[in-house]
Design an enzyme around this catalytic site. Structure first.
Site, PDB file in Angstrom:
ATOM      1  N   ASP A 235      47.653  29.167  39.148  1.00 65.16           N
ATOM      2  CA  ASP A 235      46.190  29.160  39.137  1.00 65.16           C
ATOM      3  C   ASP A 235      45.661  30.474  38.570  1.00 65.16           C
ATOM      4  O   ASP A 235      45.893  31.538  39.141  1.00 65.16           O
ATOM      5  CB  ASP A 235      45.675  28.957  40.562  1.00 65.16           C
ATOM      6  CG  ASP A 235      44.163  28.940  40.632  1.00 65.16           C
ATOM      7  OD1 ASP A 235      43.586  27.846  40.677  1.00 65.16           O
ATOM      8  OD2 ASP A 235      43.553  30.037  40.655  1.00 65.16           O
TER       9      ASP A 235
ATOM     10  N   LYS B 220      39.770  28.398  35.130  1.00 68.04           N
ATOM     11  CA  LYS B 220      38.397  28.211  35.604  1.00 68.04           C
ATOM     12  C   LYS B 220      37.405  28.696  34.556  1.00 68.04           C
ATOM     13  O   LYS B 220      37.600  29.757  33.948  1.00 68.04           O
ATOM     14  CB  LYS B 220      38.191  28.980  36.908  1.00 68.04           C
ATOM     15  CG  LYS B 220      39.233  28.694  37.971  1.00 68.04           C
ATOM     16  CD  LYS B 220      38.984  29.516  39.220  1.00 68.04           C
ATOM     17  CE  LYS B 220      40.168  29.449  40.169  1.00 68.04           C
ATOM     18  NZ  LYS B 220      41.313  30.229  39.688  1.00 68.04           N
TER      19      LYS B 220
ATOM     20  N   HIS C 136      34.036  28.017  38.082  1.00 72.65           N
ATOM     21  CA  HIS C 136      34.477  29.043  39.030  1.00 72.65           C
ATOM     22  C   HIS C 136      33.496  29.221  40.188  1.00 72.65           C
ATOM     23  O   HIS C 136      33.905  29.458  41.328  1.00 72.65           O
ATOM     24  CB  HIS C 136      34.681  30.371  38.289  1.00 72.65           C
ATOM     25  CG  HIS C 136      35.674  31.267  38.921  1.00 72.65           C
ATOM     26  ND1 HIS C 136      36.366  32.226  38.229  1.00 72.65           N
ATOM     27  CD2 HIS C 136      36.111  31.384  40.197  1.00 72.65           C
ATOM     28  CE1 HIS C 136      37.173  32.884  39.038  1.00 72.65           C
ATOM     29  NE2 HIS C 136      37.028  32.394  40.246  1.00 72.65           N
TER      30      HIS C 136
ATOM     31  N   TYR D 200      39.588  36.271  35.338  1.00 78.01           N
ATOM     32  CA  TYR D 200      40.673  37.156  35.768  1.00 78.01           C
ATOM     33  C   TYR D 200      41.198  38.027  34.636  1.00 78.01           C
ATOM     34  O   TYR D 200      41.801  39.067  34.888  1.00 78.01           O
ATOM     35  CB  TYR D 200      41.853  36.342  36.326  1.00 78.01           C
ATOM     36  CG  TYR D 200      41.582  35.516  37.544  1.00 78.01           C
ATOM     37  CD1 TYR D 200      40.405  35.640  38.275  1.00 78.01           C
ATOM     38  CD2 TYR D 200      42.526  34.589  37.983  1.00 78.01           C
ATOM     39  CE1 TYR D 200      40.173  34.860  39.396  1.00 78.01           C
ATOM     40  CE2 TYR D 200      42.297  33.807  39.108  1.00 78.01           C
ATOM     41  CZ  TYR D 200      41.116  33.940  39.804  1.00 78.01           C
ATOM     42  OH  TYR D 200      40.894  33.164  40.902  1.00 78.01           O
TER      43      TYR D 200
END
Length: 276
Positions: A53, A83, A113, A58
């Site tokens: 994930d 996401k 997200h 990120y």
């Protein structure tokens, strides 16, 4: 103790669209792009994880893709989630960048997200990403009951996952019930409370009684309910420890004691404090 080597087929949940999500995944939130992330994902795949994930926000999709490429595990055997970063305009456009960074032609799950700007505006773009074959399944994250119901009402292809902060300490019963009522799989992130929950006396007592670690107890709690869970770790020994949750069961008493740790009042909210 050796890892139980979970696989997607052995330990998975069927989604409403017919796809399956492995119950155990590795999350890489706050893991910098580079060797630390590559190593964590590579170790996870070596140890039997088949669910990774990540997210556009990120900044580490490249490292996830590198680890997947170097692992030797066939792409079709690994469930990849990313996401949509909702500060951008178009999920269907943004996923193309994710696919390039990941080095794949599709992701298995693409989720919004968080519901910045409202819960429904981005959903048509999510559906376009699915229609184009760039995402096999689509879902949401950090959506409360009202937000989830707005998306479900407006969608042609409704979300099949809602990924939220969920653990015995954040046992969002009303949100879980709403998800199940709409055939949406609740997926648990921060199941260990970024480590805060590991020292809890109740958790430690159950761990001692069952001959398991506190982390294994906390991860078994959602899995025993059929809920996918995505703990984050960059330490190989902990990544391996977290795989060992499929060869034991918590008793009804254990589950009830863990349920009683909830600090949310069984809320229908996805978060106590929104960051957007």
């Amino acid at each position: 103790m050796s890892a139980s080597r979970p696989t997607a087929r052995e330990h998975a949940r069927a989604l409403a669209d017919g796809n399956e999500v492995p119950l155990l995944g590795l999350g890489v939130w706050q893991v910098p792009n580079g060797p630390e992330c590559v190593n964590a994902v590579r170790w996870a795949l070596e140890l039997g994880y088949r669910h990774i994930d990540t997210a556009q926000a990120y900044g580490n999709e490249e490292s996830v893709g590198q680890a997947l490429s170097e692992s030797g595990v066939p792409r079709d055997d690994v469930f990849i989630t990313t996401k949509f970063f909702p500060r951008h305009d178009d999920p269907a456009a943004e996923i193309e960048g994710s696919l390039r960074r990941l080095g794949v032609d599709h992701v298995d799950l693409y989720i919004i997200h968080w519901p910045q700007g409202g819960p429904t505006w981005a959903w048509p773009g999510m559906e376009r990403a699915r229609e184009r074959g760039h995402a096999r399944s689509i879902g949401v994250s950090n959506f409360d009951v009202g937000e989830l119901e707005e998306v479900v009402a407006a969608a042609s292809a409704p979300p099949v996952v809602n990924q939220v902060n969920f653990s015995p300490f954040t046992h969002r019963r009303a949100l879980l019930e709403a998800c199940e009522g709409h055939d949406v799989a609740l997926e648990a992130y921060s199941p260990l409370g970024t480590g805060r929950h590991l020292g809890d006396e109740t958790v430690a007592g159950i761990a001692e009684r069952t001959g398991r670690t506190p982390a294994q107890v906390l991860l078994r709690w959602p899995v025993q309910r059929g809920l996918p869970v995505i703990p984050k770790s960059t330490h190989r020994e902990r990544i391996e420890e977290n795989t060992q949750i499929f060869d034991f069961e918590l008793s009804d008493q254990d589950m009830a004691e863990l349920d009683a740790l909830d600090r949310t009042g069984g809320t229908d909210r996805a978060l106590e404090h929104k960051w957007w």
